[in-house]
Design a protein around this motif. Structure first.
Motif, PDB file in Angstrom:
ATOM      1  N   TYR A  13      40.771  31.092  39.454  1.00 15.20           N
ATOM      2  CA  TYR A  13      40.698  32.478  39.861  1.00 15.20           C
ATOM      3  C   TYR A  13      42.032  33.150  39.074  1.00 15.20           C
ATOM      4  O   TYR A  13      41.664  34.221  38.394  1.00 15.20           O
ATOM      5  CB  TYR A  13      40.889  32.742  41.411  1.00 15.20           C
ATOM      6  CG  TYR A  13      40.963  34.238  41.778  1.00 15.20           C
ATOM      7  CD1 TYR A  13      39.976  35.038  41.386  1.00 15.20           C
ATOM      8  CD2 TYR A  13      42.136  34.626  42.406  1.00 15.20           C
ATOM      9  CE1 TYR A  13      40.093  36.350  41.696  1.00 15.20           C
ATOM     10  CE2 TYR A  13      42.151  36.140  42.629  1.00 15.20           C
ATOM     11  CZ  TYR A  13      41.127  36.971  42.218  1.00 15.20           C
ATOM     12  OH  TYR A  13      41.186  38.297  42.577  1.00 15.20           O
ATOM     13  N   ILE A  59      33.699  31.078  42.577  1.00 14.98           N
ATOM     14  CA  ILE A  59      35.351  31.632  42.788  1.00 14.98           C
ATOM     15  C   ILE A  59      35.557  32.446  43.963  1.00 14.98           C
ATOM     16  O   ILE A  59      36.619  32.401  44.587  1.00 14.98           O
ATOM     17  CB  ILE A  59      35.190  32.391  41.416  1.00 14.98           C
ATOM     18  CG1 ILE A  59      35.331  31.697  40.171  1.00 14.98           C
ATOM     19  CG2 ILE A  59      36.919  33.344  41.589  1.00 14.98           C
ATOM     20  CD1 ILE A  59      35.519  32.148  38.958  1.00 14.98           C
ATOM     21  N   LYS A  76      38.384  31.810  46.792  1.00 15.87           N
ATOM     22  CA  LYS A  76      39.220  33.094  47.260  1.00 15.87           C
ATOM     23  C   LYS A  76      39.096  33.039  48.925  1.00 15.87           C
ATOM     24  O   LYS A  76      40.018  33.257  49.682  1.00 15.87           O
ATOM     25  CB  LYS A  76      38.629  34.288  46.837  1.00 15.87           C
ATOM     26  CG  LYS A  76      39.029  34.668  45.395  1.00 15.87           C
ATOM     27  CD  LYS A  76      38.576  35.777  44.650  1.00 15.87           C
ATOM     28  CE  LYS A  76      38.894  37.192  45.598  1.00 15.87           C
ATOM     29  NZ  LYS A  76      38.277  38.247  45.089  1.00 15.87           N
TER      30      LYS A  76
END
Length: 292
Positions: free
Chosen positions: A64, A246, A250
């Motif tokens: 990320y 991704i 997160k």
């Protein structure tokens, strides 16, 4: 450290010689001890978060955060210069270089962890003073809640906000550090509470059961981590992960990781040993032991 602890620790609370314990009685006392049940749940929840976020951070850095911005950050804070200077010193005296990973994600992740640990240790230094003034339960819940906020914020940082990510980790580490020794101090209070209620000392089984909770939390956290990676279709063979993957990473280091911490804070509202009761238990047990 284990050896130093063993040789320098003195048992100050010794059970009465006539106290006879059975596993059945100990377990009965244990499961009728509401503060112990609450602290067991809190311990499991805390270590679920530690395992989940601790295992997922590297994926956050690798997939990320912007690698170029991490490299710039490492230059700006002097990290790369420090490693280069260290290697120059080592080679100048005939030693081999210190082999440090050259990719920004790995180096950034290592410094990120170190910063959190260093400030966690600093936070530990404030723990006793705050607990003496406000009470263990209140300080534990307050510091854990604030540290939870800084975990949740990781979801909202853009990939180039490297400095903000590090600042959040440092603040999280500091406030979590305040709570760290209080967890185990509160478990000791639970042992005192058990003796206060039952007139029987059962410190060993109370702490042993908490260690089971710790292991269970780490196991659950690690299992949740692998399940999340599988659910969001993470593949180590891909150079670039899918956007859904991704986003899952997160969520894991932020909102998902903050949920067990937040639930632990909620559980502490039902924990009845506040500062006043803690002092009452201490007075009563001291008077009882002196009378014996």
């Amino acid at each position: 450290m284990f050896l130093i602890t063993f040789f320098t620790t003195k048992e100050r609370v010794v059970p009465k010689p006539e106290q006879k314990s059975t596993i059945g009685q100990d377990l009965k006392d244990l499961f009728s001890n509401k503060p112990w049940i609450i602290m067991l749940i809190v311990t499991i929840l805390v270590f679920v978060t530690l395992a989940l976020k601790g295992g997922m951070y590297i994926f956050y850095f690798e997939n990320y955060l912007d690698a170029a911005q991490i490299a710039v950050f490492l230059d700006n804070v002097g990290f790369n210069g420090f490693i280069n200077g260290l290697n120059h010193t080592l080679t100048s005296i005939g030693l081999t270089e210190f082999k440090w990973p050259e990719d920004p994600a790995t180096s950034g992740f290592a410094l990120f962890n170190a910063g959190g640990i260093i400030f966690m240790i600093i936070g530990i230094g404030f723990s006793k003073t705050l607990a003496d003034k406000f009470g263990k339960r209140e300080v534990f819940a307050g510091s854990l809640f604030i540290s939870t906020v800084f975990i949740a914020l990781f979801y909202f940082y853009p990939p180039d906000a490297i400095g903000t990510v590090f600042a959040s980790q440092i603040l999280h580490g500091f406030f979590y550090g305040i709570s760290t020794p209080l967890l185990w101090a509160m478990i000791a209070d639970v042992a005192d509470y058990s003796e206060w209620k039952t007139h029987r000392r059962a410190t060993a089984i109370i702490f042993s059961a908490m260690i089971v909770g710790l292991k269970l939390g780490l196991t659950l956290g690690s299992s949740i981590l692998s399940s999340i990676l599988d659910y969001y279709q993470y593949s180590a063979d891909l150079i670039t992960q899918m956007p859904e993957t991704i986003n899952g990473i997160k969520l894991s280091v932020s909102l998902y990781a903050s949920i067990p911490f937040f639930l632990a804070v909620v559980c502490l509202f039902a924990y009845s040993i506040n500062k006043a009761k803690e002092q009452q238990i201490e007075r009563d047990l001291t008077a009882r032991r002196q009378a014996d």
